[in-house]
Design an enzyme around this catalytic site. Structure first.
Site, PDB file in Angstrom:
ATOM      1  N   HIS A  35       0.845  -1.198   0.000  1.00 26.26           N
ATOM      2  CA  HIS A  35       0.000   0.000   0.000  1.00 26.26           C
ATOM      3  C   HIS A  35       0.876   1.242   0.000  1.00 26.26           C
ATOM      4  O   HIS A  35       1.546   1.545   0.983  1.00 26.26           O
ATOM      5  CB  HIS A  35      -0.904  -0.055   1.254  1.00 26.26           C
ATOM      6  CG  HIS A  35      -1.924   1.041   1.299  1.00 26.26           C
ATOM      7  ND1 HIS A  35      -2.767   1.200   2.382  1.00 26.26           N
ATOM      8  CD2 HIS A  35      -2.234   2.007   0.415  1.00 26.26           C
ATOM      9  CE1 HIS A  35      -3.552   2.249   2.154  1.00 26.26           C
ATOM     10  NE2 HIS A  35      -3.252   2.759   0.978  1.00 26.26           N
ATOM     11  N   HIS A  41       3.753   0.870   2.992  1.00 28.64           N
ATOM     12  CA  HIS A  41       3.740  -0.219   3.967  1.00 28.64           C
ATOM     13  C   HIS A  41       3.080  -1.441   3.330  1.00 28.64           C
ATOM     14  O   HIS A  41       2.578  -1.371   2.215  1.00 28.64           O
ATOM     15  CB  HIS A  41       2.985   0.202   5.242  1.00 28.64           C
ATOM     16  CG  HIS A  41       1.566   0.606   4.980  1.00 28.64           C
ATOM     17  ND1 HIS A  41       1.214   1.890   4.634  1.00 28.64           N
ATOM     18  CD2 HIS A  41       0.413  -0.110   4.981  1.00 28.64           C
ATOM     19  CE1 HIS A  41      -0.093   1.962   4.446  1.00 28.64           C
ATOM     20  NE2 HIS A  41      -0.606   0.754   4.643  1.00 28.64           N
ATOM     21  N   ASP A  43       0.171  -4.195   4.190  1.00 28.02           N
ATOM     22  CA  ASP A  43      -0.911  -4.554   5.102  1.00 28.02           C
ATOM     23  C   ASP A  43      -1.009  -6.064   5.183  1.00 28.02           C
ATOM     24  O   ASP A  43      -1.223  -6.743   4.172  1.00 28.02           O
ATOM     25  CB  ASP A  43      -2.227  -3.940   4.622  1.00 28.02           C
ATOM     26  CG  ASP A  43      -2.259  -2.439   4.845  1.00 28.02           C
ATOM     27  OD1 ASP A  43      -2.161  -2.028   6.012  1.00 28.02           O
ATOM     28  OD2 ASP A  43      -2.354  -1.690   3.853  1.00 28.02           O
ATOM     29  N   LYS A 247       8.879 -35.158 -14.976  1.00 29.21           N
ATOM     30  CA  LYS A 247       9.527 -36.397 -15.398  1.00 29.21           C
ATOM     31  C   LYS A 247       9.635 -36.341 -16.904  1.00 29.21           C
ATOM     32  O   LYS A 247       8.673 -36.104 -17.615  1.00 29.21           O
ATOM     33  CB  LYS A 247       8.701 -37.600 -14.945  1.00 29.21           C
ATOM     34  CG  LYS A 247       8.733 -37.767 -13.428  1.00 29.21           C
ATOM     35  CD  LYS A 247       8.485 -39.224 -13.032  1.00 29.21           C
ATOM     36  CE  LYS A 247       8.792 -39.462 -11.560  1.00 29.21           C
ATOM     37  NZ  LYS A 247       7.852 -38.776 -10.669  1.00 29.21           N
ATOM     38  N   ASP A 249      11.688 -38.131 -20.235  1.00 19.37           N
ATOM     39  CA  ASP A 249      12.611 -39.006 -20.925  1.00 19.37           C
ATOM     40  C   ASP A 249      13.521 -39.760 -19.956  1.00 19.37           C
ATOM     41  O   ASP A 249      14.731 -39.842 -20.155  1.00 19.37           O
ATOM     42  CB  ASP A 249      13.445 -38.153 -21.907  1.00 19.37           C
ATOM     43  CG  ASP A 249      14.021 -39.017 -23.032  1.00 19.37           C
ATOM     44  OD1 ASP A 249      13.502 -40.135 -23.237  1.00 19.37           O
ATOM     45  OD2 ASP A 249      14.989 -38.581 -23.672  1.00 19.37           O
TER      46      ASP A 249
HETATM   47 MN    MN Z   1      -2.757   0.296   4.465  1.00 16.90          MN
END
Ligand code: MN
Length: 256
Positions: A35, A41, A43, A247, A249
């Site tokens: 944010h 920051h 959240d 996987k 050959d």
């Molecule tokens: Mn926020």
């Protein structure tokens, strides 16, 4: 009700964020939203009792167990917020760009209600980017009863920890888990609010970006990829972060 504070802070005629509806039980989701508000920051939100318990982690989560990250406890958010990616208009509460940075399930270690009340919440994350054990611990021990309590987000020492990598994860995976967009792309695409339940997002994504291998996760295409040759080994490498095994050959290809 639990979402009163959330609803009071926002003008839903102006912000594309979801209105806080009656909390309802759904599951044990978690989400991390990058944010870019007044201060950037991340959240961090954990589903509990029909809402998203929320912390604003100032510097983002760290995979280094010794790096405790300040996590400011903020108001409960509605479960629908876990699908939100877009732009909160300038001047509105939390105005800025929101990116879905990680999502998945969380698994409490011990009784989550007791842990939350006592200010020590231990849990395991099963996200697209974050895994393993984590702890959220409230600073100052007893319930501070402050408006915004300070907690710390700490990575447990386990196989998912990366003691030497610092902020590499945040820098390398700096695009949306839902739409693969960067912050700049989300910001310049302000009419396109992502609030889908997966199918909508998949339909919107160009076909070429869809994973061809189950469990493979698409990312931005690099400009150039150095040709590589697989190395033959007698036993699979250590670590549990191998995404898939092919996987082929008579050989087993391990990739991450
Ligand atoms: Mn926020």
């Amino acid at each position: 009700m639990a979402l009163d504070t959330y609803n009071k802070k926002r003008d839903f005629t102006r912000t594309p964020e979801p209105k806080g509806a009656t909390a309802r039980k759904r599951g044990n989701s978690f989400v991390i939203q990058k944010h870019d508000a007044t201060r950037l920051h991340y959240d961090f939100r954990l589903e509990m009792d029909g809402v998203l318990k929320s912390w604003a982690v100032t510097r983002g989560p760290s995979l280094v167990p010794s790096e405790k990250r300040l996590a400011v406890h903020v108001e409960d958010h509605p479960l629908d917020y876990g699908d939100f990616e877009g732009v909160i208009p300038h001047g509105e509460y939390g105005g800025g760009t929101v990116m879905l940075w990680d999502r998945g399930r969380w698994e409490p270690v011990g009784d989550p209600h007791e842990g939350y009340a006592q200010g020590k919440l231990k849990f395991v994350l099963h996200g697209e980017r974050l895994h393993g054990g984590w702890t959220l611990v409230r600073m100052g021990g007893k319930a501070a009863r402050e408006k915004r309590e300070n907690w710390l987000l700490i990575k447990e020492r386990d196989d998912a920890a990366r003691p030497d990598e610092g902020t590499a994860l945040l820098e390398q995976q700096d695009f949306s888990v839902a739409t693969r967009r960067t912050m700049d792309q989300i910001a310049s695409d302000r009419d396109r609010v992502h609030r889908s339940k997966g199918a909508e997002a998949a339909a919107r994504r160009p076909a070429a970006e869809r994973p061809a291998i189950p469990g493979a996760k698409p990312g931005p295409l690099p400009d150039f990829v150095t040709p590589q040759q697989p190395t033959r080994v007698a036993a699979p490498p250590k670590g549990d972060d191998w995404l898939h095994e092919i996987k082929f050959d008579g050989y087993r290809l391990l990739a991450r």
